[in-house]
Scaffold this active site. Sequence first.
Site, PDB file in Angstrom:
ATOM      1  N   TYR A   1       0.833  -1.115   0.279  1.00  0.00           N
ATOM      2  CA  TYR A   1       0.069   0.176  -0.076  1.00  0.00           C
ATOM      3  C   TYR A   1       0.937   1.426   0.054  1.00  0.00           C
ATOM      4  O   TYR A   1       0.325   2.251  -0.149  1.00  0.00           O
ATOM      5  CB  TYR A   1      -0.969   0.111   1.308  1.00  0.00           C
ATOM      6  CG  TYR A   1      -2.150  -0.603   1.214  1.00  0.00           C
ATOM      7  CD1 TYR A   1      -2.170  -2.067   0.815  1.00  0.00           C
ATOM      8  CD2 TYR A   1      -3.553  -0.196   1.054  1.00  0.00           C
ATOM      9  CE1 TYR A   1      -3.214  -2.698   0.868  1.00  0.00           C
ATOM     10  CE2 TYR A   1      -4.393  -0.794   1.200  1.00  0.00           C
ATOM     11  CZ  TYR A   1      -4.601  -2.045   0.941  1.00  0.00           C
ATOM     12  OH  TYR A   1      -5.731  -2.785   0.696  1.00  0.00           O
TER      13      TYR A   1
ATOM     14  N   LYS B   1       3.151 -15.978   2.128  1.00  0.00           N
ATOM     15  CA  LYS B   1       3.294 -16.662   0.680  1.00  0.00           C
ATOM     16  C   LYS B   1       4.718 -16.817   0.314  1.00  0.00           C
ATOM     17  O   LYS B   1       5.514 -16.602  -0.381  1.00  0.00           O
ATOM     18  CB  LYS B   1       2.498 -15.695  -0.538  1.00  0.00           C
ATOM     19  CG  LYS B   1       2.657 -16.167  -1.939  1.00  0.00           C
ATOM     20  CD  LYS B   1       1.717 -17.544  -1.989  1.00  0.00           C
ATOM     21  CE  LYS B   1       1.597 -18.224  -3.385  1.00  0.00           C
ATOM     22  NZ  LYS B   1       0.717 -19.285  -3.343  1.00  0.00           N
TER      23      LYS B   1
ATOM     24  N   ASP C   1      -3.281 -18.663  -0.017  1.00  0.00           N
ATOM     25  CA  ASP C   1      -4.237 -19.404  -0.786  1.00  0.00           C
ATOM     26  C   ASP C   1      -4.965 -20.245  -0.135  1.00  0.00           C
ATOM     27  O   ASP C   1      -6.097 -20.549  -0.053  1.00  0.00           O
ATOM     28  CB  ASP C   1      -3.542 -19.868  -2.102  1.00  0.00           C
ATOM     29  CG  ASP C   1      -2.303 -20.740  -2.009  1.00  0.00           C
ATOM     30  OD1 ASP C   1      -1.789 -20.643  -1.017  1.00  0.00           O
ATOM     31  OD2 ASP C   1      -1.633 -21.013  -3.276  1.00  0.00           O
TER      32      ASP C   1
ATOM     33  N   ASP D   1      -6.518  -7.383   3.680  1.00  0.00           N
ATOM     34  CA  ASP D   1      -7.609  -6.644   3.066  1.00  0.00           C
ATOM     35  C   ASP D   1      -8.756  -7.592   2.506  1.00  0.00           C
ATOM     36  O   ASP D   1      -9.885  -7.555   2.515  1.00  0.00           O
ATOM     37  CB  ASP D   1      -6.953  -5.643   2.179  1.00  0.00           C
ATOM     38  CG  ASP D   1      -8.182  -4.922   1.372  1.00  0.00           C
ATOM     39  OD1 ASP D   1      -8.930  -4.569   2.077  1.00  0.00           O
ATOM     40  OD2 ASP D   1      -8.255  -4.721   0.284  1.00  0.00           O
TER      41      ASP D   1
ATOM     42  N   ASP E   1     -12.686  -9.339   3.967  1.00  0.00           N
ATOM     43  CA  ASP E   1     -13.783  -9.411   2.942  1.00  0.00           C
ATOM     44  C   ASP E   1     -14.318 -10.819   2.699  1.00  0.00           C
ATOM     45  O   ASP E   1     -15.519 -11.010   2.734  1.00  0.00           O
ATOM     46  CB  ASP E   1     -13.494  -8.691   1.498  1.00  0.00           C
ATOM     47  CG  ASP E   1     -13.665  -7.220   1.348  1.00  0.00           C
ATOM     48  OD1 ASP E   1     -13.503  -6.579   2.656  1.00  0.00           O
ATOM     49  OD2 ASP E   1     -13.969  -6.502   0.385  1.00  0.00           O
TER      50      ASP E   1
HETATM   51  C1  IPM Z   1     -10.314  -1.600   4.004  1.00  0.00           C
HETATM   52  C2  IPM Z   1     -10.496  -0.818   2.409  1.00  0.00           C
HETATM   53  C3  IPM Z   1      -9.386   0.017   2.122  1.00  0.00           C
HETATM   54  C4  IPM Z   1      -7.987  -0.549   2.238  1.00  0.00           C
HETATM   55  C5  IPM Z   1      -9.594   0.886   0.943  1.00  0.00           C
HETATM   56  C6  IPM Z   1     -10.764   1.618   1.021  1.00  0.00           C
HETATM   57  C7  IPM Z   1      -8.288   1.734   0.387  1.00  0.00           C
HETATM   58  O1  IPM Z   1     -10.577  -1.728   1.564  1.00  0.00           O
HETATM   59  O2  IPM Z   1     -10.184  -0.760   4.864  1.00  0.00           O
HETATM   60  O3  IPM Z   1     -10.240  -2.838   4.068  1.00  0.00           O
HETATM   61  O4  IPM Z   1      -7.863  -1.411   1.259  1.00  0.00           O
HETATM   62  O5  IPM Z   1      -7.471  -0.804   3.124  1.00  0.00           O
HETATM   63 MG    MG Z   2     -10.851  -3.826   2.262  1.00  0.00          MG
END
Ligand code: IPM
Ligand code: MG
Length: 373
Positions: free
Chosen positions: A143, A200, A232, A256, A260
């Site tokens: 990042y 990884k 993975d 990240d 999700d």
């Molecule tokens: C998160 C979000 C952020 C990230 C985005 C909005 C840049 O997806 O906080 O998980 O990737 O960290």
């Molecule tokens: Mg995110």
Amino acid sequence: MSEATITVLPGDGVGPEVTAQALHVLRAVAEQFHHDFTIHEGRVGLDAIAAEGVAISDETFETCARSDAILFGAIGSLPAGQRRTTGPRPEQALFRLRKEFGFYANLRPVRPSASMYAASSLKPEYLKGTDMIFVRELSAGLYYGRLESVPGKPSEIRRGPEGTEAIDTLLYTEEEIERVVRAAFEIALDRERKVTSVDKANVLSSSVLWREVVERVAAKHPTVTYEHMLVDACAMRLIRTPSEFDVIVTENLFGDILTDEASMLTGSIGMLPSASLGTRRTPGGKFGLYEPIHGSAPDIAGQDLANPVGAILSAALLLRHSLGLGREAALVEEAVEAVVGEGYRTVDVNEGGHTVVGTREMGRRVVDRLRQT
Ligand code: IPM
Ligand code: MG
């Protein structure tokens, strides 16, 4: 009685709607338990770019710096077609806050509530006993390079010898790995004492170093069991045997993506809160930034459809980690649990047969419930 200063950064899209509900909850807690919270508000993201030309102004940043905690909503991406590689971008606000405040540990608890198993895309028998927390490294890795072009750490689209090329840099120092791994082992001490470190290492040098550091930290925590897992394989096991995990520690981008994925165990990305912590202390705990893990969801913004639970649970984490108000935090979490247990659901977690409520009513019900305790 506690006194605290909280800066609220609602941001874009559904950010202001969900943050408003989290704020009602914080105000209700203050009233009920006689705390004195001073609330400041600031602009971030698209809103700040439009009004001030930057994703977060120095003034807003300073307001955050003078607070005990930051409650963050969401920030949007620029609509497709308006994306650009130069000029201010909304995410820069988040990156600046994470980097400059040294928020290296991003805690993302995932604990599907039994009354909501049916909302998950997994069968209930797979969810039973699932209670994990991700410790995502938040202030280094792929990042960064993004804030500004650091020499030797490029992140850019450029002209190369064979035409246009793009580069991102995945760099971790030993210290950057060690501090977040240490945080994970310390968290494990108060839980099931099991750490899964995700990397990884069959491909990436940064992961090879990551493993070495984990070994070293693990040696200092003989009461914690640990394992290394390739990212993975972890993606697969999260939906095969989620209840096997306790604490998962991983680098920024893996964290990240995996969080999700893990949010689907709870039924919706709208359910998950997060806490971003560094080393700075407050009278009650640590200075931190609290935000739901979801994005700004512009497609449903302004329609009273967004799930405010992730934001409300983020406010609970704020009470616990920055203000030292663990009892109040638990009451907020119980209030959320009670409201969903009674069958009130925002549309994202209504698998049928529930009372569908909007963002505002969900928040109001949590506040009402809190007032009854
Ligand atoms: C998160 C979000 C952020 C990230 C985005 C909005 C840049 O997806 O906080 O998980 O990737 O960290
Ligand atoms: Mg995110």
